[in-house]
Design an enzyme around this catalytic site. Structure first.
Site, short mmCIF file in Angstrom:
data_model
loop_
_atom_site.label_atom_id
_atom_site.label_comp_id
_atom_site.label_asym_id
_atom_site.label_seq_id
_atom_site.Cartn_x
_atom_site.Cartn_y
_atom_site.Cartn_z
N ASP A 1 -11.73 24.86 -39.81
CA ASP A 1 -12.27 25.22 -38.50
C ASP A 1 -13.03 26.52 -38.72
O ASP A 1 -12.42 27.58 -38.89
CB ASP A 1 -11.11 25.40 -37.51
CG ASP A 1 -11.57 25.94 -36.16
OD1 ASP A 1 -12.79 26.10 -35.95
OD2 ASP A 1 -10.69 26.20 -35.31
N LYS B 1 -21.48 32.90 -36.19
CA LYS B 1 -21.70 31.49 -35.83
C LYS B 1 -22.72 31.35 -34.69
O LYS B 1 -23.41 30.35 -34.60
CB LYS B 1 -20.36 30.89 -35.42
CG LYS B 1 -20.37 29.39 -35.20
CD LYS B 1 -18.95 28.90 -35.02
CE LYS B 1 -18.86 27.49 -34.54
NZ LYS B 1 -17.46 27.09 -34.36
N GLU C 1 -15.53 19.65 -33.05
CA GLU C 1 -14.23 20.30 -32.82
C GLU C 1 -13.32 19.54 -31.84
O GLU C 1 -12.14 19.38 -32.12
CB GLU C 1 -14.47 21.74 -32.33
CG GLU C 1 -14.98 22.63 -33.46
CD GLU C 1 -15.68 23.88 -32.97
OE1 GLU C 1 -15.63 24.17 -31.76
OE2 GLU C 1 -16.30 24.56 -33.81
N ASP D 1 -12.34 23.12 -24.69
CA ASP D 1 -12.28 24.07 -25.80
C ASP D 1 -13.05 25.35 -25.46
O ASP D 1 -14.28 25.35 -25.41
CB ASP D 1 -12.88 23.40 -27.05
CG ASP D 1 -12.86 24.33 -28.26
OD1 ASP D 1 -12.56 25.53 -28.12
OD2 ASP D 1 -13.15 23.84 -29.37
#
Ligand code: AMP
Length: 588
Positions: free
Chosen positions: A7, A69, A146, A168
């Site tokens: 992850d 990211k 994800e 999420d």
């Protein structure tokens, strides 16, 4: 051959593996399962990854980077020390550290991985992630979404079909997906989100709030320099986390600013209700995204069997409360929200290398893909219309073709412009690339037909092929956006060697600290030693009042060290604050 699941998060990253049918997240040497996605260089040029890098963020933002990211898939350059890095190069450092973490924990070499990305990542962002993995020395078996990984981790494998909402909310991205699980098959029915919304935004709002409280108290702004603002941001994050379990949180930041020669401190209390007021509008946005995903999946809230929460920010009580009110059902808990994506990725990696874990993955594309085309209307030919070739939420891998004709007599060139998005005007969507089919024979409008073929693979990479009907002429485009390119083997070898040299430097260069001072806190030792050195130098330059204050602090630190006292950390922070304050003052 073992393969890990990774992850690669905006704020934190984890690596997990399936062993003997069991899946687990692998700890670092410090026992921590989470590796902060933070990279930096110490003042001696030593590479720091994870918590060590994060700890120096406030002190040295010019040689530390976090939340990289958010920049994946762009050519944004980050300067660390005297070198510039592209986002995928920074991510490669994090992945390399995770690879090393896994190898240390397992005692064997790891060369294959499944890496997760938000469902909303564009092609360029997925490609950049894959390239980062390759630079880190990993064969990227698959890039998966994800939310899909999270659903896999919950191992919801009943014979009956279950419909699950995966919500999420992490540090930098938000996704919601509607997933259907039947037996061993997990299918994403729809997904929505915002890849620039998360806990970092809550921190920023709270940071501004703290700034305004400071101004109210002292009638002076918090200094705008990077180091002070970074301190305020990290204080804001601590307050936020505390407010997840407490109704109030106290903030104490010493030496945050100054008025003439007087040092100013921030000392205040924040109520959970105040924090909730700040973030509620952002959370409302996430509820709208749930509604859109449900509409796309053609489901009503009552048809949802379960809600899964993923990401550290879902620990905020208001998040859980608003979801429950909105969907009329409390979310399921069980697996820690910040670990379940890595666990699911590991399960998928296990499946791909033939471990005895049986879950099959079906994924969908997050955005519609198509080309700009002209359409005939009663008013004539209108160019720039977005002609969708692969609609959003198609199950991947997917290949689709569409045939287009020339719009004008004797048209010699056709430009194929590829976009992704949902707007009917091509230009309003994200451009992915373009190329020209040239030297067409002179024929009347509509007589030449061109087939445009889109091939979207399991890693979310799009290959466009064009064929002129009758003549068979081919053109190909592999989508890459904003300067991110697939690296040639030569470039890859060089990028890997550069990365390795950073890690070699890390292992060669260790700072010596006196062993008996604080035995169990080796990491703090290094940092503290540097601080103490700075303090000694500073002592000589201070006026007597300040020198006395500093000496007093140093005496307390010495006592704490000799008694191995837990107060040491607090005193260390105080010393850090003192040094900032003194150094800032010096510059003025
Ligand atoms: P993730 O990307 O899933 O690792 O989530 C990281 C984000 O979760 C960061 O913004 C953290 O500040 C936030 N976070 C972690 N724990 C908590 C907590 N207990 N309450 C609120 N936010 C948290």
């Amino acid at each position: 051959m073992k393969a890990v699941g990774i992850d690669l998060g905006t704020t934190n990253s984890e690596v997990a593996i399936v062993e003997n049918g069991q899946v687990r997240v692998l700890p670092g040497e410090d026992g921590d399962l989470i590796l902060p996605s933070c990279v930096g260089f110490s003042d001696t040029g030593k590479l720091l990854v994870g918590r060590e890098a994060l700890r120096q963020y406030a002190a040295a933002p010019e040689r530390t980077v976090k939340s990289i990211k958010r920049w994946m898939g762009t050519d944004h350059k980050t300067t660390l020390g005297d070198k510039e890095y592209l986002p995928h190069e920074v991510s490669a450092i994090i992945l390399r550290a995770l690879k090393q973490r896994a190898e240390n924990a397992l005692g064997s070499t790891i060369s294959q991985a499944v890496i997760t990305v938000p469902a909303y990542f564009t092609d360029a962002q997925r490609q950049a992630t894959k390239t980062a993995g390759e630079i880190a020395g990993l064969e990227v078996l698959q890039i998966i979404n994800e939310p899909t990984a999270a659903a896999l981790a919950y191992d919801l494998r009943s014979e009956e079909t279950e419909r699950v909402v995966v919500y999420d909310l992490g540090g930098g991205t938000f996704d919601v997906s509607v997933v259907e699980i039947t037996g061993e098959v997990t299918e994403v029915l729809a997904s929505h989100g915002n890849n620039r919304l998360g806990g970092d935004d809550f921190d920023r709002l709270l940071q501004l709030h703290l700034g305004s409280l400071f101004k109210k108290q002292h009638n002076v702004d918090v200094p705008d320099d990077a180091a002070t603002q970074a301190r305020l941001q990290s204080a804001a994050e601590q307050v936020k986390i505390e407010l997840s379990s407490h109704a109030f949180a106290t903030v104490r930041e010493a030496y945050l600013g100054n008025k003439g020669k007087t040092a100013l401190h921030l000392e205040t209390e924040v109520a959970r209700a105040d924090f909730e007021k700040l973030i509620r509008p952002l959370l409302e946005e996430t509820l709208q995204a749930i509604d859109r995903a449900l509409t796309d999946a053609k489901l009503e809230p009552e048809q949802i069997d379960r809600i899964i929460l993923v990401g550290g920010s879902t620990r905020i009580p208001l998040v859980q409360q608003m979801i429950e009110e909105h969907l009329g059902q409390a979310p399921t808990d069980g697996i820690q929200p910040d670990l379940c994506v890595a666990l699911g990725a590991a399960l998928q990696a296990g499946v791909l290398v033939g471990e005895s874990v049986d879950a099959i993955l079906v994924d969908v594309i997050p955005h519609s893909l198509g080309v700009a085309a002209a359409v005939t209307t009663p008013m004539g030919l209108i160019p720039g219309y977005f002609s969708v070739i692969i609609p959003r939420n198609s199950v991947v891998p997917v290949s689709r073709s569409h045939v287009y004709s020339t719009a004008f007599d004797k048209q010699e060139i056709v430009e194929i412009e590829v976009f992704q998005g949902e707007n009917t005007i091509a230009e309003e969507n994200v451009p992915l690339g373009s190329y020209k089919v040239e030297n067409l024979p002179p024929k009347p409008a509509g007589d030449i037909q061109i087939e445009v073929h889109f091939d979207f693979d399991l890693n979310g990479i799009l290959t466009v092929t064009t064929t002129e009907k009758g003549k068979g002429q081919q053109g190909t485009l592999v989508v890459n956006n904003a300067g991110i390119q697939k690296l040639s083997s030569h470039e890859l070898t060089k990028a890997r060697a550069d990365l390795e040299s950073l890690f070699e430097f890390e292992s060669d260069e260790t700072i010596e600290v006196s062993a008996e001072s604080i035995v169990d806190k080796a990491e703090i030792d290094t940092e503290l030693a540097t601080l103490l050195e700075g303090a000694q130098k500073l002592l000589e330059t201070l006026d007597s009042e300040q020198a006395e204050e500093l000496q007093d602090l140093l005496d307390q630190i010495e006592d704490a060290i000799s008694q191995n006292s837990t107060e040491l950390l607090e005193l260390q922070e105080e010393l850090e604050d003192f040094l900032y304050y003194a150094n800032n003052n010096e510059e003025e």
